[in-house]
Design an enzyme around this catalytic site. Sequence first.
Site, PDB file in Angstrom:
ATOM      1  N   THR A  28      -6.374   6.337   7.935  1.00  0.00           N
ATOM      2  CA  THR A  28      -6.196   5.292   6.939  1.00  0.00           C
ATOM      3  C   THR A  28      -7.582   4.783   6.556  1.00  0.00           C
ATOM      4  OG1 THR A  28      -5.117   3.179   6.436  1.00  0.00           O
ATOM      5  CG2 THR A  28      -5.919   3.473   8.682  1.00  0.00           C
ATOM      6  N   GLY A  29      -7.643   4.073   5.434  1.00  0.00           N
ATOM      7  CA  GLY A  29      -8.931   3.563   4.981  1.00  0.00           C
ATOM      8  C   GLY A  29      -9.356   4.214   3.683  1.00  0.00           C
ATOM      9  N   THR A  61      -1.364   1.444   4.493  1.00  0.00           N
ATOM     10  CA  THR A  61      -0.895   2.827   4.392  1.00  0.00           C
ATOM     11  C   THR A  61      -0.368   3.291   5.737  1.00  0.00           C
ATOM     12  OG1 THR A  61      -2.397   3.473   2.646  1.00  0.00           O
ATOM     13  CG2 THR A  61      -1.789   5.204   4.183  1.00  0.00           C
ATOM     14  N   ARG A  65      -6.404   9.352  -9.729  1.00  0.00           N
ATOM     15  CA  ARG A  65      -7.138   9.433  -8.454  1.00  0.00           C
ATOM     16  C   ARG A  65      -6.177   9.777  -7.310  1.00  0.00           C
ATOM     17  NH1 ARG A  65      -6.847   6.852  -3.157  1.00  0.00           N
ATOM     18  NH2 ARG A  65      -8.936   6.747  -2.306  1.00  0.00           N
ATOM     19  N   THR A 109       1.293   6.796   0.871  1.00  0.00           N
ATOM     20  CA  THR A 109       0.514   5.667   0.357  1.00  0.00           C
ATOM     21  C   THR A 109       0.636   5.547  -1.162  1.00  0.00           C
ATOM     22  OG1 THR A 109      -1.710   4.701   0.372  1.00  0.00           O
ATOM     23  CG2 THR A 109      -1.588   7.040  -0.046  1.00  0.00           C
ATOM     24  N   SER A 132       0.815  -1.224   0.000  1.00  0.00           N
ATOM     25  CA  SER A 132       0.000   0.000   0.000  1.00  0.00           C
ATOM     26  C   SER A 132       0.843   1.266   0.000  1.00  0.00           C
ATOM     27  CB  SER A 132      -0.906   0.042   1.230  1.00  0.00           C
ATOM     28  OG  SER A 132      -1.776  -1.046   1.248  1.00  0.00           O
TER      29      SER A 132
END
Length: 322
Positions: free
Chosen positions: A234-235, A183, A211, A201, A81
């Site tokens: 994170t996420g 990440t 993106r 990340t 990641s």
Amino acid sequence: MSNRRDFIQTLALGSAAVTLGACQASEEKPENILDGPIAISTWNNRGANSAAMLALTTGKTVLDAVEAGARVPEGDPNDRSVGYGGRPDRDGHVTLDACIMNSEGDCGSVTFLEGIKHPVSVARLVMEKTPHVMLSGAGALQLAKANGFEEEDLLTEDSKKEWEAWKIKEEYSPVINIENHDTIGILARDNEGNLSGACTTSGAAYKMRGRVGDSPLIGAGLFVDNEVGAATATGLGEAVIRVCGTHLVVEMMRQGHSPQEACKLAVERVVQKNPDYQSLQVGFIAINKAGEYGGFCIQPGFEFIVSTKSGTELIKSKSYIT
Ligand code: SD4
């Protein structure tokens, strides 16, 4: 709960005298307070914490510490990641996002950067050597190369094979949890209580080309206010950006909430604003000037790692969905 208690007991810090500063207004009982230099990272980024603690205990600045920590997963091809070996976008390009922020409120960020293994150091360059906060794509690469960074192919054989397998169906359905999130967001506090943070990340796996997620956005993936505290996320970046997640966490701490409670309140805001919250993961971690830390997430499965001079502990985050 027992994890935190054990940790505090392990570190024998029950009697540590800590001044609560900006958070003294809180009605909440202080918990998770640690003394001296601290590093705290998302996920099981043990190597990152070790590098940060080494910096903090050998006379380096707290900013040096978070940069050194973030560079560890960036350089690790097995971390899928972050940085080298990160999963590519849907066209097979590894594109990297990172930011860094110091205790003076200075910050730097790079987005959509290709071919440079250590985007966090380029973010620091943006902060220290340019009049800007954020550089993207070709411009960020140009700055990096002009300052001696080597351009290299970051797509490893393993990542390439996984991407080729993904291309058979080409479904964009990011797995929600630890299976494909690692990440790093890293926060540190020095002996004097000064704070810094970094976040880096390769973003969501197989994302659309171009993106950019929350991780390089000051106030979304990372925020530091040295008067109050620091937070990182994170996420699923889109969900964090919608609520300016880490700025929200820090503002909650400014209002007197503990880091733990502030992370919980921010997760509740994400839940409130994202009707599909059951299918996504977001986790926040935070620290305040007093050395109190906390973390909270939507789904069970998020963990974070806390280090002091006395030890390191991996902590299972409390979650909104239990
Ligand atoms: C993103 N927040 O780009 C990042 C992904 C992440 O662990 O945190 N992965 O949306």
